[in-house]
Design an enzyme around this catalytic site. Structure first.
Site, mmCIF file in Angstrom:
data_model
loop_
_atom_site.group_PDB
_atom_site.id
_atom_site.type_symbol
_atom_site.label_atom_id
_atom_site.label_comp_id
_atom_site.label_asym_id
_atom_site.label_seq_id
_atom_site.Cartn_x
_atom_site.Cartn_y
_atom_site.Cartn_z
ATOM 1 N N GLU A 6 5.584 48.885 1.606
ATOM 2 C CA GLU A 6 5.264 50.233 2.714
ATOM 3 C C GLU A 6 4.124 49.908 3.483
ATOM 4 O O GLU A 6 4.239 49.983 4.633
ATOM 5 C CB GLU A 6 4.917 51.101 1.478
ATOM 6 C CG GLU A 6 4.533 52.556 2.327
ATOM 7 C CD GLU A 6 5.759 53.372 2.783
ATOM 8 O OE1 GLU A 6 6.879 52.754 2.743
ATOM 9 O OE2 GLU A 6 5.507 54.544 3.085
ATOM 10 N N ASP A 7 2.990 49.385 2.930
ATOM 11 C CA ASP A 7 1.842 49.133 3.939
ATOM 12 C C ASP A 7 1.277 47.811 4.320
ATOM 13 O O ASP A 7 0.060 47.722 4.766
ATOM 14 C CB ASP A 7 0.665 49.849 3.068
ATOM 15 C CG ASP A 7 0.953 51.312 2.794
ATOM 16 O OD1 ASP A 7 1.521 52.079 3.541
ATOM 17 O OD2 ASP A 7 0.361 51.662 1.857
#
Ligand code: MN
Length: 497
Positions: free
Chosen positions: A80-81
């Site tokens: 996700e990051d």
């Protein structure tokens, strides 16, 4: 509050498989990848980002999860990051860990625009569906949320409120459902502090004061009881003072006109013994020493709470005639209360214990409420012991044959696989079943023998007049509930089957 800085060693020394080279290597390798991926990233609090997955992993280790779950906990924010993708995670760690990470990512993503209720229902729905796939995803999410709550100070006020509310309404009840009392209590207290700081302060001051006043007193009773138990020859694992967590104290105060004097279990004593039989022996010894308060003896061993909590509670007149609550339980019951489903794996032994036998015979668990939890237990019994990394195999096969469908209002209806709109209708209410004319799934008309899939929203179209169920329905309905209602109706109408 200063943040606790963790290293990977903190995780490893808290697992239940200390010294297992293969599993430790897996966790170290997940850590290396996460460390590299999050390199240079900071959290809002200013600490290195890696501290967040480390804290998540530590919680997972402490509640007894296996190495794959802990690894997924370390990697949960990577796709996700960071620049590292899910397929890179999959190449390195395999499909199982990757799908756990993916599940956690997906849970974090969806958020509906709309009213608070809609968002709430949507989140709840996601949780159930995720759980249906693999309950470990939800456990990782709980550990993730716990750390986010612990560091909530660093985000803006509006976000604080939203996250605290979500925690109180969704995550704490979920932790409770999974029987992870330790996480539930911590989530509730953290959310309580943000949502109602005035009452939080009030209750925590009250609790501190009461605790200080009571500490000497409790210590004295602990000392006395230890002496008595020693004389009796019961091998006691521990006798200790305990305090109630703040939010549950607050809820109790609310039920008792905010009068602290009406609450007897604010501070209490917990006695942990090896065997079930010792619980009742200990109760006898406690009552011989101190007179019990009539009507305050609760035997949650023979009648467990819906979330499987087991313990004996009794309130006694202690020295100087003061009330004191005493809880008696086995080590196993204690671990189950603290760690929930994780502990079922810690204790998955082949021999049937007395508790299990007793539990099976006497447990009165509200049918709908805990059906799936019980299934989980059954499933666990069947697959029982394995290489010790039991939770790693926790693909809930039970759920594979189960689907969750939703009413247009968001109520969850639990159905077997291949269930039809008619099953759904009878599950909602027999009268709705009897009046079923048609059905819509996700807004589209479907035939009545349509096979409902997980997560679909089903709307039943009913006739105003009581319509007769068709005997043809018996050819495709899956639930015994629908079958028996249809048969009953036929019989009443004198239609032979
Ligand atoms: Mn996270």
């Amino acid at each position: 509050m200063p943040f606790q800085t963790l290293t990977i060693e903190d995780i490893l020394k808290n697992t239940k498989f200390i010294g297992d080279a293969k599993r430790e290597a897996r966790i170290r390798s997940a850590y290396e990848i996460a460390l590299l991926a999050h390199k240079g990233q900071k959290r809002k609090s200013g600490e290195d980002y890696i501290q967040h997955p480390l804290h998540t992993a530590l919680t997972l280790a402490k509640i007894g999860m296996g190495s794959k779950t802990i690894s997924a906990g370390l990697l949960h924010d990577v796709p996700e990051d960071t620049k590292t993708t899910l397929s890179e995670v999959e190449n390195k760690f395999g499909h199982e860990i990757a799908s756990l990470v993916d599940g956690v990512t997906k849970l974090g993503k969806l958020r509906l625009k709309g009213t608070k209720e809609e968002i709430y229902l949507e989140n709840l729905r996601k949780m159930f569906l995720a759980m249906a796939e693999d309950v470990r995803v939800v456990i990782i999410k709980l550990a993730d949320r716990l750390h986010n709550m612990e560091t909530l100070e660093s985000v803006d006020k509006e976000k604080q409120h939203r996250i605290a509310l979500e925690t109180m309404e969704i995550f704490a009840p979920l932790a409770n459902r999974l029987g992870i009392g330790e996480i539930k209590a911590r989530l509730e207290d953290l959310a309580f502090r943000h949502l109602d700081s005035k009452n939080y302060e009030y209750v925590s001051k009250l609790s501190r004061k009461e605790f200080e006043q009571r500490k000497k007193y409790v210590d004295k009773v602990v000392f006395e009881l230890k002496k008595e138990l020693l004389k009796s020859g019961i091998k006691v694992i521990s006798v200790s003072g305990r305090t109630k967590h703040l939010y549950s104290l607050y809820q109790k105060l609310e039920r008792h006109d905010m009068d602290i004097n009406k609450i007897y279990d604010l501070a209490g004593i917990r006695i942990i013994v090896p065997e079930l039989a010792n619980c009742y022996e200990t109760l006898g010894i406690v009552h011989k020493k101190y007179r019990p308060l009539v009507g305050r003896i609760k035997d949650y061993i023979s009648l467990p709470k819906p979330n499987h909590y087991q313990s004996i509670h009794t309130t006694i007149f202690g020295p100087e005639g003061k009330f004191l609550e005493i809880q008696i339980r086995t080590k196993k019951m204690h671990d189950e209360a603290e760690f929930g489903i994780a502990s079922h794996w810690i204790y998955s032994e082949n021999k049937k214990s007395f508790t299990d036998l007793l539990f099976r015979k006497k447990a009165k668990v509200p049918e709908k409420e805990m059906a799936w939890m019980r299934q989980l237990r059954e499933w666990q019994k069947e697959f029982g012991t394995d290489d010790g990394e039991f939770i790693e195999t926790l693909k809930i096969d039970f759920f594979k044959n189960h689907i969750f469908a939703f009413t247009p209002l968001g109520d969850i209806i639990d159905l077997p696989e291949d269930a039809t709109p008619v099953d759904f209708a009878y599950q909602v209410h027999s009268e709705i079943g009897n009046r079923t004319m048609g059905a819509k799934v996700n807004g589209k008309m479907v035939p009545l023998d349509y096979k409902i899939k997980n997560g679909e929203v089903v709307e039943i179209i009913t006739s105003r007049d009581p319509k007769k169920p068709s005997r043809d329905w018996l050819k495709f309905v899956r639930t015994s509930n629908a079958k028996s209602h249809i048969r009953r109706f036929m019989k009443k109408e004198g239609i032979l089957l």
